[in-house]
Design an enzyme around this catalytic site. Structure first.
Site, PDB file in Angstrom:
ATOM      1  CE  LYS A 200     -10.611   3.805   5.114  1.00  0.00           C
ATOM      2  NZ  LYS A 200      -9.146   3.660   5.408  1.00  0.00           N
ATOM      3  CD  GLU A 274     -12.906 -10.381  -1.387  1.00  0.00           C
ATOM      4  OE1 GLU A 274     -12.918 -11.204  -0.438  1.00  0.00           O
ATOM      5  OE2 GLU A 274     -11.881  -9.819  -1.787  1.00  0.00           O
ATOM      6  CB  CYS A 313      -9.929 -12.878   1.602  1.00  0.00           C
ATOM      7  SG  CYS A 313      -9.857 -12.109  -0.022  1.00  0.00           S
ATOM      8  CD  GLU A 413      -9.618 -14.309   6.670  1.00  0.00           C
ATOM      9  OE1 GLU A 413      -9.418 -14.339   5.444  1.00  0.00           O
ATOM     10  OE2 GLU A 413     -10.391 -13.493   7.202  1.00  0.00           O
TER      11      GLU A 413
END
Length: 510
Positions: A200, A274, A313, A413
């Site tokens: 997906k 991850e 990331c 973040e």
């Protein structure tokens, strides 16, 4: 700031802009779902728009899958699994290599679609990502035959050996920031080890992945590789919760990763995560001498992933610079950032493109505004205009000083082009700052003293550390995070065997 009327006029003009001369869009049109070797419309008939974040117009419409489509894709993958798992690993590898070769043959058209939907600049980001995609597929195509077991000397008259066995149907969910190369990693690891796959892509950036699926349509047996396009709630959640999915591989935020982990835990399914990062970038004084200052600044900019708008990331978004060289390093970074052009991702002159969508753009703006209101010094950049007052989501690089490790902009973040720089003098204190986070994905160390570098690498809590390098992942390396940055490793054959197979032990009396 652009006026509301002018902005509306610009959007109306962009809405009529044809992409025919720029993009070769996927031929599957409104289908989006590749299930059992065929392109199929969503059962509901619903569609969703894919927009260009640089121009704020619609590129294409794709199918919006839901649970019914996911069920069909998983059923197709389950049916294909028995035969696929019995194919020789080297034969599966040859098919992956062929897909890599086809990606290379269509690299330019794929790169342009990727740039348009992600906002990642064509020259600096999208073309290199397509090249990496082909490289990843070829890597797994070459190494999957090395799925070897062991023989065990258990004693006279006893012969024992182990084999690596595929898990079954793998559900893979990928984000929008690097959709193509992450798709290649999931495809290579899952299919190479004998599993079947339901992939997906992110709803914001499915088109380049669909183009790769079109290239793969006649390579793999029907049902081995399936794609469903839809939102996380409508398609991602049913895939994560499906009882016939033996493993979930998810790349994305910590918050969603926790939901995926819960879904997998409920049925004891395997999971690879991850997730996010708030990676430290450490500069020692010997790495920023006058002779090395330019290289140091370039490394800092690359580590921060400014050319990807900070939407990575692994972005080295917390810059810890020794106080002796703090001012010259910051000044050189600012100087080099000023020379980088922010613009349309399809413009060859652009170094930096756009934030993916209005929601993310608004969150990045909020981080910057909050830090400035609190008293941060803005070395370069500004608080961007509201989303309604801009033609594209392109805030430009921001470097903040005058902050410390307790600020939200330092701890959370941002996933935007926002770098915070903090001076240090005591190495122990700096290492403590670097580790004072629930993230542990990446870290960057710049020094010419190998003892200093290895000592710092040993003490910093991160799954991937780079010393005097600020590049991307390389096929063959084991890449994964510590703490809440993830579970498991990818990019390597070791990671594939550990995460996508189980060890079967066979003991025989002879």
């Amino acid at each position: 700031m652009i006026s509301k009327n002018r902005n509306e006029q610009m959007r109306a003009q962009l809405a009529t802009t044809s992409y025919d001369s720029e993009l070769t869009l996927p031929r599957s049109g409104l289908l989006g779902n590749f299930i059992g070797g065929k392109w199929i419309k969503p059962v509901s008939g619903r569609t969703m728009a894919v927009e260009n974040p640089c121009r704020r117009d619609t590129i294409a419409m794709v199918g919006a899958a839901d649970k019914q489509d996911v069920d069909a894709a998983v059923a197709a993958a389950k049916a294909a699994f028995p035969n696929w798992r019995r194919m020789a690993a080297r034969a599966r590898g040859a098919l992956l290599t062929e897909l890599g070769n086809r990606v290379s043959a269509h690299a330019e058209e794929i790169a342009k679609v990727l740039a348009a939907e992600t906002g990642n600049a064509l020259r600096t980001q999208s073309r290199p990502e397509v090249a990496s995609t082909a490289e990843v597929l070829r890597y797994y195509g070459g190494v999957v035959s090395e799925q070897k077991g062991e023989t065990l000397p258990l004693g006279p008259g006893i012969f024992s050996y182990t084999t690596r066995e595929p898990l079954g149907v793998v559900g893979a969910i990928i984000p929008w920031n690097s959709p193509l190369v992450l798709a290649a990693v999931k495809i290579g690891m899952a299919l190479g080890t004998g599993n079947t796959l339901v992939l997906k892509p992110a709803e914001d950036a499915p088109l380049a992945v669909i183009k790769v699926a079109e290239l793969a349509a006649d390579i793999f047996p029907a049902g081995v590789f399936n794609v469903v396009t839809g939102t996380g709630i409508e398609a991602g959640a049913p895939l994560s919760n499906h009882p016939d999915v033996s493993k979930i591989s998810f790349t994305g935020s910590v918050e969603v990763g926790k939901l995926v982990a819960h879904a997998a835990a409920d049925r004891i399914a395997k999971v690879t995560l991850e997730l996010g990062g708030k990676s430290p970038c450490v500069v020692y004084p010997d790495a920023a001498t006058p002779e090395q200052l330019d290289t140091c600044a370039t490394n800092v900019i690359n580590a921060m992933r400014f050319a990807r708008q900070g939407q990575s990331c692994t972005a080295g978004s917390r810059l810890f610079i020794h106080r002796d060289v703090f001012e010259p390093v910051v000044a050189k970074v600012v100087e080099k950032l000023k020379a980088m052009k922010v613009g349309d991702a399809l413009d060859e002159a652009s170094d930096i493109g756009a934030i993916i969508n209005a929601e993310r753009y608004g969150e990045v703006c909020a981080f910057i505004r909050e830090a400035v209101d609190r008293g941060a010094k803005v070395e370069i950049g500004q608080v961007p205009a509201p989303a309604n007052d801009t033609d594209g989501f392109m805030p430009g690089p921001v470097v903040l000083t005058g902050v410390d490790n307790s600020w939200r902009v330092v701890r959370e973040e941002v996933f935007g082009p926002v770098l915070v720089a903090i001076p240090w003098t005591n190495e122990d204190e700096m290492i403590g700052w670097a580790n004072d986070t629930h993230y542990g994905l990446a870290a960057y160390i710049f020094t010419n003293d190998i003892t200093t570098a290895l000592r710092a690498a040993e003490r910093i809590d991160a799954g991937w550390l780079q010393i005097n390098r600020a590049g991307g992942q390389i096929p063959g390396m084991s890449y994964g995070g510590a703490k809440q940055s993830g579970i498991g490793a990818e990019y390597s054959i070791e990671g594939a065997l550990e995460s996508y197979t189980y060890r079967k032990s066979v003991t025989v009396t002879v």
